[in-house]
Design a protein around this motif. Structure first.
Motif, PDB file in Angstrom:
ATOM      1  N   UNK A  83       0.768  -1.217   0.018  1.00 43.70           N
ATOM      2  CA  UNK A  83      -0.244   0.210   0.311  1.00 43.70           C
ATOM      3  C   UNK A  83       0.739   1.661  -0.139  1.00 43.70           C
ATOM      4  N   UNK A  84       0.324   2.283  -0.556  1.00 49.16           N
ATOM      5  CA  UNK A  84       1.160   3.431  -0.995  1.00 49.16           C
ATOM      6  C   UNK A  84       0.940   4.046   0.864  1.00 49.16           C
ATOM      7  N   UNK A  85       2.452   5.018   0.904  1.00 45.25           N
ATOM      8  CA  UNK A  85       2.735   5.178   1.994  1.00 45.25           C
ATOM      9  C   UNK A  85       2.942   6.861   2.560  1.00 45.25           C
ATOM     10  N   UNK A  86       2.591   7.459   3.290  1.00 45.36           N
ATOM     11  CA  UNK A  86       2.390   8.946   3.529  1.00 45.36           C
ATOM     12  C   UNK A  86       3.465   9.665   3.758  1.00 45.36           C
ATOM     13  N   UNK A  87       4.541  10.614   3.450  1.00 44.28           N
ATOM     14  CA  UNK A  87       5.089  11.021   4.257  1.00 44.28           C
ATOM     15  C   UNK A  87       5.354  12.540   4.742  1.00 44.28           C
ATOM     16  N   UNK A  88       5.852  13.415   5.581  1.00 41.53           N
ATOM     17  CA  UNK A  88       5.520  14.613   5.164  1.00 41.53           C
ATOM     18  C   UNK A  88       6.828  15.394   5.362  1.00 41.53           C
ATOM     19  N   UNK A  89       7.718  16.357   5.054  1.00 36.46           N
ATOM     20  CA  UNK A  89       8.928  16.590   5.344  1.00 36.46           C
ATOM     21  C   UNK A  89       8.934  18.061   4.773  1.00 36.46           C
ATOM     22  N   UNK A  90      10.302  18.119   4.716  1.00 34.01           N
ATOM     23  CA  UNK A  90      10.131  19.823   4.762  1.00 34.01           C
ATOM     24  C   UNK A  90      11.771  19.579   3.822  1.00 34.01           C
ATOM     25  N   UNK A  91      11.978  21.228   3.501  1.00 32.12           N
ATOM     26  CA  UNK A  91      12.874  21.266   2.628  1.00 32.12           C
ATOM     27  C   UNK A  91      13.140  22.645   2.259  1.00 32.12           C
ATOM     28  N   UNK A  92      14.702  23.648   2.500  1.00 28.25           N
ATOM     29  CA  UNK A  92      14.958  24.783   2.368  1.00 28.25           C
ATOM     30  C   UNK A  92      16.066  24.701   0.996  1.00 28.25           C
ATOM     31  N   UNK A  93      15.997  25.639   0.346  1.00 30.89           N
ATOM     32  CA  UNK A  93      16.173  25.442  -1.247  1.00 30.89           C
ATOM     33  C   UNK A  93      16.978  26.601  -0.805  1.00 30.89           C
ATOM     34  N   UNK A  94      18.748  26.942  -1.234  1.00 35.03           N
ATOM     35  CA  UNK A  94      19.471  28.361  -1.411  1.00 35.03           C
ATOM     36  C   UNK A  94      18.730  28.592  -2.844  1.00 35.03           C
ATOM     37  N   UNK A 100      12.107  11.468  -0.330  1.00 34.95           N
ATOM     38  CA  UNK A 100      11.484  10.637  -0.160  1.00 34.95           C
ATOM     39  C   UNK A 100      11.473   8.967  -0.881  1.00 34.95           C
ATOM     40  N   UNK A 101      11.514   9.303  -1.957  1.00 35.88           N
ATOM     41  CA  UNK A 101      12.200   8.126  -3.131  1.00 35.88           C
ATOM     42  C   UNK A 101      13.021   6.902  -2.209  1.00 35.88           C
ATOM     43  N   UNK A 102      14.275   8.424  -2.583  1.00 38.56           N
ATOM     44  CA  UNK A 102      15.718   7.315  -1.758  1.00 38.56           C
ATOM     45  C   UNK A 102      15.226   6.937  -0.661  1.00 38.56           C
ATOM     46  N   UNK A 103      14.481   7.707   0.680  1.00 36.67           N
ATOM     47  CA  UNK A 103      13.968   6.579   1.479  1.00 36.67           C
ATOM     48  C   UNK A 103      13.719   5.102   1.145  1.00 36.67           C
ATOM     49  N   UNK A 104      12.522   5.696   0.448  1.00 33.63           N
ATOM     50  CA  UNK A 104      11.868   4.377   0.235  1.00 33.63           C
ATOM     51  C   UNK A 104      12.931   3.168  -0.447  1.00 33.63           C
ATOM     52  N   UNK A 105      13.350   3.344  -1.671  1.00 34.32           N
ATOM     53  CA  UNK A 105      14.298   2.560  -1.516  1.00 34.32           C
ATOM     54  C   UNK A 105      15.447   2.095  -1.415  1.00 34.32           C
TER      55      UNK A 105
END
Length: 612
Positions: free
Chosen positions: A30-41, A63-68
């Motif tokens: 089943x699909x899994x939900x992640x809540x993440x944040x990021x700051x781009x310079x 997130x893809x890398x984490x699942x991978x």
């Protein structure tokens, strides 16, 4: 460099493995939900839109890398596919891995011009990640490539319902984007061009895509969706227009024009309604991201609409003229509106546009200080009077109503004099134009000054003749130099034949005609000119004598017996063009023609003209 915060997640996925195989076979997760944040310079070249796109992509990749990584833990050959390799594969093949992203919802975002902070809820399908890894590992074509190949193959077939339905079936499997699913635009373009075999579900699908698309995808998607709907149905109504109004509020501001240009394919009444709604959005501060002010919106509408909706543009200019601050841009616009309103194709078919075009040009000329405009703007306005510079063209080749333009010159003499004098064209061309249309001139000789220059031996014959052209343009205002003109014509007839001599004689004859000289010396010189061998000089003399009328007739009667036959026939022609008179007819009937067929024809034609 951008530093991704440490990512934490809990992922529970069940896998069955076939030991001894080089690739894992995985049961559905089943699909899994992640809540993440990021700051781009941001870099110096980044805008808010590009920074947002980059920040979101970095977040999705993480997130893809984490699942991978967790998927890799279940691979039997894990040592041959380490974390670093996975990171590189995701970076290099993001469009493939992005198929595993089933839903992304932005929770928070902040932009300060240097950094872009984003927080999002991202739903990932582990099976999609696994499939991407397997596809790369086995060197098999991914879904992106497979769909593209299917679409390419279908488009090679003739258009019909079956083919179009197959295209739509592929389209409905995934969303639009400019990466993996670029082929979606290929399908949209093909179905837009083919209106014979519409597929009902497709239009609903593409409008739904507008709701789901990221703001940076809207500039390409929205205009194409609009054009598709117009091609299929001729209009955009109901919920579809409500969708456009909603989504245009978040489109990057600089791309609003592309949406308007696509809308301009609507019929006039519907387009007017849509433009009213767009203007209302702008006035409410809800158009584009960031929001666009009214002036920019009006300029965008004008640019998008001029080709197909000139009448709307003319009215829009009159309604918002005070808002439009760039007079230089307006100069080109008002010229185009005027030309559209006064083309011969429009003046009889659309008098409303012609009337609005008049109001536009008059408003501009009345309310604009032309001296504040740049050279390009003045050049655009000069384009208005250029047709009058070429009035020798046949009427069939003139595409605009020049008579109205002449009236406009009379109403705004100072403005048009400034426009003409500002151009980099020959001074003589400017002066002749100003004289011809009675416009004020600052560097033009008066008739007495002009005639002095004709006698100036320091000037070349061509330069002297230029001053004669000025006298021609002065019309009857050149009467004060009549004696000098007579003297010049007498001398010109004694000159050796040359181009300049012909031009000089023609100019001098025209001046005498313009002032309707009744001086016997002038008339006798005109009669003598009937014998001239220079090109068209006799024709001009005939016209001049006819215009002088009865005073010339009396002297022609006196000169007739001693003149050569060719000169006599030309005198007869001139008499035929004079005001009808019994005396003229009586004289014509007295001319012996029995033994001269050419003279008989000339006399008959002249009598017919006199008695007509």
């Amino acid at each position: 460099m951008n530093n991704l915060p440490r990512l934490y997640s809990r992922l529970i996925v069940s896998f069955l493995f076939l030991l001894g195989l080089s690739h894992a076979a995985v049961l559905h997760a089943d699909p899994v939900v992640f809540v993440r944040d990021y700051t781009y310079n941001a870099s110096e070249n980044d805008s808010k839109v590009s920074a947002r796109k980059a920040a979101l992509e970095q977040l999705q990749r993480a997130v893809i890398e984490e699942v991978g990584i967790q998927v890799q833990a279940s691979f039997s050959n894990i040592e041959s596919y380490n974390e670093g390799q996975l990171k590189q594969d995701v970076l290099s093949n993001f469009s493939t891995f992005s198929q595993a992203l089933t839903k992304t919802k932005i929770l928070e975002e902040k932009w300060n011009g240097e950094t872009f902070y984003i927080k999002a809820s991202i739903e990932v399908d582990p099976d999609g990640v696994t499939g991407a890894i397997n596809a790369l590992a086995s060197n098999q074509p991914d879904l992106c490539t497979a769909n593209k190949e299917k679409v390419t193959a279908l488009l090679k077939k003739p258009a019909n319902m079956e083919r179009n339905q197959a295209l739509v079936d592929i389209a409905l499997t995934t969303h639009f984007d400019e990466g993996c699913n670029q082929w979606q635009y290929t399908i949209l373009s093909a179905l837009t061009a083919d209106t014979d075999y519409p597929i009902a579900d497709y239009q609903t699908f593409i409008f739904a895509q507008l709701n789901q698309a990221e703001s940076y995808d809207l500039p390409k998607l929205m205009p194409k969706v609009i054009y598709y709907a117009i091609r299929q149905n001729g209009d955009i109504i109901g919920n579809e227009w409500e969708t456009i109004k909603k989504e245009i509020q978040r489109i990057p501001a600089k791309y609003v024009f592309h949406v308007l240009r696509s809308l301009s394919n609507l019929e006039s009444e519907s387009y007017q309604e849509k433009i009213d709604d767009v203007l209302q959005l702008s006035e409410n501060g809800k158009l584009g991201e960031p929001t666009i002010d009214t002036e920019k919106v009006v300029n965008a509408i004008i640019k998008a609409s001029l080709k197909n909706h000139a009448q709307l543009v003319a009215q829009l200019y009159l309604d918002y003229a005070e808002v439009l601050s760039d007079k230089n841009k307006q100069a080109s616009l008002v010229r185009k509106i005027y030309e559209k309103g006064h083309s011969k194709a429009v003046t009889t078919k659309n008098p409303e546009l012609t009337e609005l075009a008049d109001k536009v040009i008059k408003h501009f000329l009345t309310n604009t200080d032309l001296e504040q405009l740049d050279s390009r703007a003045i050049g655009a306005l000069y384009g208005l009077v250029r047709p009058l510079m070429n009035e020798k063209r046949s009427l069939e080749r003139q595409s605009h109503d020049n008579q109205h333009l002449k009236e406009l010159l009379k109403s705004y003499p100072n403005q048009f004099a400034y426009i003409v004098e500002s151009q980099r064209i020959a001074a003589s061309t400017k002066n002749l134009f100003l004289l011809k249309y009675n416009l004020p001139a600052t560097n033009l000789c008066q008739p007495t000054e002009c005639i002095e220059q004709v006698f100036n031996r320091d000037l070349t014959p061509a330069e002297q003749n230029t001053y004669l052209e000025y006298l021609v343009a002065y019309g009857n205002k050149a009467s004060g130099v009549e004696k000098s003109v007579i003297r010049l014509l007498d001398r010109a007839q004694a000159m050796s034949s040359s181009v300049h001599r012909s031009q000089r004689k023609k100019a001098l004859i025209t001046i005498l005609s313009n002032i309707k000289s009744t001086d016997p010396d002038a008339i006798n010189l005109l009669i003598k000119s009937l014998e001239d061998f220079d090109y068209k000089v006799p024709d001009d003399a005939i016209e001049a004598l006819a215009l002088i009328d009865y005073p010339a007739f009396e002297l022609m009667v006196a000169a007739f017996p001693d003149s050569k036959e060719l000169s006599q026939r030309r005198m007869v022609e001139a008499m035929g063009k004079m005001t009808s008179s019994g005396s003229i007819v009586q004289f014509l009937k007295s001319i012996p023609v029995a033994d001269n067929e050419h003279m008989r024809f000339a006399v008959e034609d002249a009598i017919d003209a006199q008695t007509r």
